[in-house]
Design a protein around this motif. Structure first.
Motif, mmCIF file in Angstrom:
data_model
loop_
_atom_site.group_PDB
_atom_site.id
_atom_site.type_symbol
_atom_site.label_atom_id
_atom_site.label_comp_id
_atom_site.label_asym_id
_atom_site.label_seq_id
_atom_site.Cartn_x
_atom_site.Cartn_y
_atom_site.Cartn_z
ATOM 1 N N TRP A 1 0.826 -1.203 0.000
ATOM 2 C CA TRP A 1 0.000 0.000 0.000
ATOM 3 C C TRP A 1 0.864 1.257 0.000
ATOM 4 O O TRP A 1 0.463 2.302 -0.521
ATOM 5 C CB TRP A 1 -0.962 -0.038 1.192
ATOM 6 C CG TRP A 1 -0.597 0.775 2.371
ATOM 7 C CD1 TRP A 1 -1.034 2.032 2.667
ATOM 8 C CD2 TRP A 1 0.287 0.413 3.448
ATOM 9 N NE1 TRP A 1 -0.486 2.471 3.858
ATOM 10 C CE2 TRP A 1 0.320 1.493 4.348
ATOM 11 C CE3 TRP A 1 1.049 -0.734 3.727
ATOM 12 C CZ2 TRP A 1 1.098 1.467 5.512
ATOM 13 C CZ3 TRP A 1 1.806 -0.761 4.872
ATOM 14 C CH2 TRP A 1 1.831 0.313 5.746
ATOM 15 N N LEU A 2 2.079 1.179 0.527
ATOM 16 C CA LEU A 2 2.965 2.333 0.524
ATOM 17 C C LEU A 2 3.453 2.648 -0.888
ATOM 18 O O LEU A 2 3.668 3.821 -1.226
ATOM 19 C CB LEU A 2 4.157 2.080 1.446
ATOM 20 C CG LEU A 2 3.834 2.063 2.942
ATOM 21 C CD1 LEU A 2 5.025 1.569 3.738
ATOM 22 C CD2 LEU A 2 3.401 3.440 3.420
ATOM 23 N N GLN A 3 3.628 1.623 -1.712
ATOM 24 C CA GLN A 3 3.997 1.886 -3.105
ATOM 25 C C GLN A 3 2.874 2.603 -3.836
ATOM 26 O O GLN A 3 3.119 3.540 -4.599
ATOM 27 C CB GLN A 3 4.352 0.592 -3.830
ATOM 28 C CG GLN A 3 4.596 0.813 -5.324
ATOM 29 C CD GLN A 3 5.249 -0.357 -6.017
ATOM 30 O OE1 GLN A 3 6.174 -0.970 -5.498
ATOM 31 N NE2 GLN A 3 4.791 -0.655 -7.222
ATOM 32 N N THR A 4 1.637 2.157 -3.621
ATOM 33 C CA THR A 4 0.520 2.809 -4.298
ATOM 34 C C THR A 4 0.353 4.252 -3.833
ATOM 35 O O THR A 4 -0.113 5.107 -4.592
ATOM 36 C CB THR A 4 -0.792 2.030 -4.079
ATOM 37 O OG1 THR A 4 -1.120 2.030 -2.684
ATOM 38 C CG2 THR A 4 -0.649 0.585 -4.549
ATOM 39 N N GLU A 5 0.747 4.555 -2.592
ATOM 40 C CA GLU A 5 0.618 5.918 -2.065
ATOM 41 C C GLU A 5 1.770 6.819 -2.468
ATOM 42 O O GLU A 5 1.600 8.040 -2.585
ATOM 43 C CB GLU A 5 0.523 5.883 -0.534
ATOM 44 C CG GLU A 5 -0.737 5.223 0.017
ATOM 45 C CD GLU A 5 -1.967 6.109 -0.127
ATOM 46 O OE1 GLU A 5 -1.804 7.296 -0.479
ATOM 47 O OE2 GLU A 5 -3.078 5.608 0.134
ATOM 48 N N THR A 6 2.956 6.252 -2.672
ATOM 49 C CA THR A 6 4.148 7.068 -2.877
ATOM 50 C C THR A 6 4.838 6.858 -4.221
ATOM 51 O O THR A 6 5.637 7.709 -4.632
ATOM 52 C CB THR A 6 5.188 6.779 -1.783
ATOM 53 O OG1 THR A 6 5.640 5.417 -1.916
ATOM 54 C CG2 THR A 6 4.596 6.985 -0.390
ATOM 55 N N GLY A 7 4.589 5.733 -4.869
ATOM 56 C CA GLY A 7 5.292 5.430 -6.112
ATOM 57 C C GLY A 7 6.665 4.821 -5.912
ATOM 58 O O GLY A 7 7.386 4.576 -6.895
ATOM 59 N N LEU A 8 7.059 4.560 -4.683
ATOM 60 C CA LEU A 8 8.363 3.929 -4.440
ATOM 61 C C LEU A 8 8.398 2.543 -5.077
ATOM 62 O O LEU A 8 7.431 1.788 -4.975
ATOM 63 C CB LEU A 8 8.634 3.820 -2.940
ATOM 64 C CG LEU A 8 8.887 5.140 -2.199
ATOM 65 C CD1 LEU A 8 8.926 4.904 -0.694
ATOM 66 C CD2 LEU A 8 10.200 5.775 -2.671
ATOM 67 N N PRO A 9 9.514 2.140 -5.709
ATOM 68 C CA PRO A 9 9.578 0.881 -6.471
ATOM 69 C C PRO A 9 9.793 -0.344 -5.585
ATOM 70 O O PRO A 9 10.737 -1.119 -5.773
ATOM 71 C CB PRO A 9 10.754 1.112 -7.417
ATOM 72 C CG PRO A 9 11.671 2.002 -6.637
ATOM 73 C CD PRO A 9 10.765 2.933 -5.847
#
Length: 307
Positions: free
Chosen positions: A287-295
């Motif tokens: 969920w953090l990737q979907t919020e921030t775009g981090l790979p």
């Protein structure tokens, strides 16, 4: 190989990513053994060899190069008497579980035995101190008088669960949240089991740090909540860099438990000081990737593919 329960959206996206790369994947839930999951393993002078079969896949144990151990369901033998079921569960755990934990040349993310070690919160807090993190004063006790004395000493104190089994509330899964307590809240119920009390840090933000192999992803989480987990709609996320010393301490902590993945939680006080709260060796991260775009998905797939 991905070992998890049927409902695990995080594993779903990892498997899709690996399939898109042409990486063969076998997914199984150890809780399906032996009804729809079979296993044969022989211990030889070259280690474990054999196969595990699901209704759609068969895996050669000697060719599994990485195992992503997430959240499998427990073994169940409802057709047996209570005593026989207890015996069967034990055999399944130490039989199938022992095979899955002994694959030759396999990278574990993470090894199930190491996960078990790291899930004991007192061990994690002690390891955090040794790793160099700042840890709030903490008490584990079943003695009400000791709890009251701790609260009087530190003033602002929170009570946390030592582990968080899922509760069903009106059919929906829920967790026991962190709560502030006073000495007046303490009564004889404390004597019923172990409790964890910790000095409350006056925080300006929370930080979730996800370590995936060699990569470190830090996300600042801003909210007005003591415990941010139940209130995702009230959170804002910002990728940040860790302050000096944090990444070194992260590596020390992971080495102590033999982990290659860890989801660390910190709170940040008014002076910018990071306070270690816990590390979940099987924590959520997508969920953090979907919020921030981090790979983060790319990092985990690279790790499992062993690129």
């Amino acid at each position: 190989m991905v070992v998890t329960s049927l409902y695990d959206p995080t594993s779903d996206v990892v498997i899709r990513e690996l399939h898109g790369r042409g990486v063969p994947v076998v997914r199984l839930d150890s809780g399906d053994f032996p009804a729809s999951l079979s296993m044969e393993a022989e211990v030889t002078d070259r280690g474990i060899r054999g196969r595990i079969s699901t209704p759609t896949r068969t895996a050669d144990l000697s060719r599994i190069r990485a195992l992503y151990y997430r959240r499998p369901s427990g073994f169940s033998f409802p057709h047996l008497t209570e005593q026989d079921a207890r015996f069967a569960v034990t055999q399944a755990r130490y039989g199938l579980g022992g095979v899955l934990a002994s694959l030759p040349g396999c990278l574990y993310v993470n090894h199930p035995h190491r996960i078990g070690d790291a899930e004991f919160k007192p061990s994690g807090l002690a390891a955090a101190v040794r790793a160099g993190f700042d840890v709030p004063p903490t008490l584990i006790t079943s003695d009400p008088d000791v709890a009251r004395a701790f609260i009087k000493r530190y003033g602002s104190v929170v009570c946390k669960p030592l582990q968080n089994p899922v509760y069903l509330v009106d059919g929906d899964s829920s967790v026991v949240t962190v709560a502030e307590v006073t000495d007046e809240d303490i009564d004889d119920r404390v004597a019923g089991t172990a409790h964890l009390f910790q000095e409350r840090v006056t925080k300006t933000a929370d930080v979730r740090v996800t370590v995936i192999g060699s990569q470190v992803f830090c996300v600042r989480i801003d909210s007005d909540l003591l415990d941010w987990r139940p209130g995702h709609s009230r959170l804002t996320y910002t990728p940040i860099e860790p302050p000096p010393g944090i990444e070194t301490a992260l590596r020390r902590y992971l080495r102590h438990f033999g982990l290659v993945f860890g989801a660390f939680d910190f709170c940040v006080d008014g002076d910018g000081r990071w306070w270690f709260l816990e590390c979940n060796p099987s924590g959520q991260w997508y969920w953090l990737q979907t919020e921030t775009g981090l790979p983060m998905l790319t990092a985990l797939a690279d790790l499992l593919e062993r690129t």
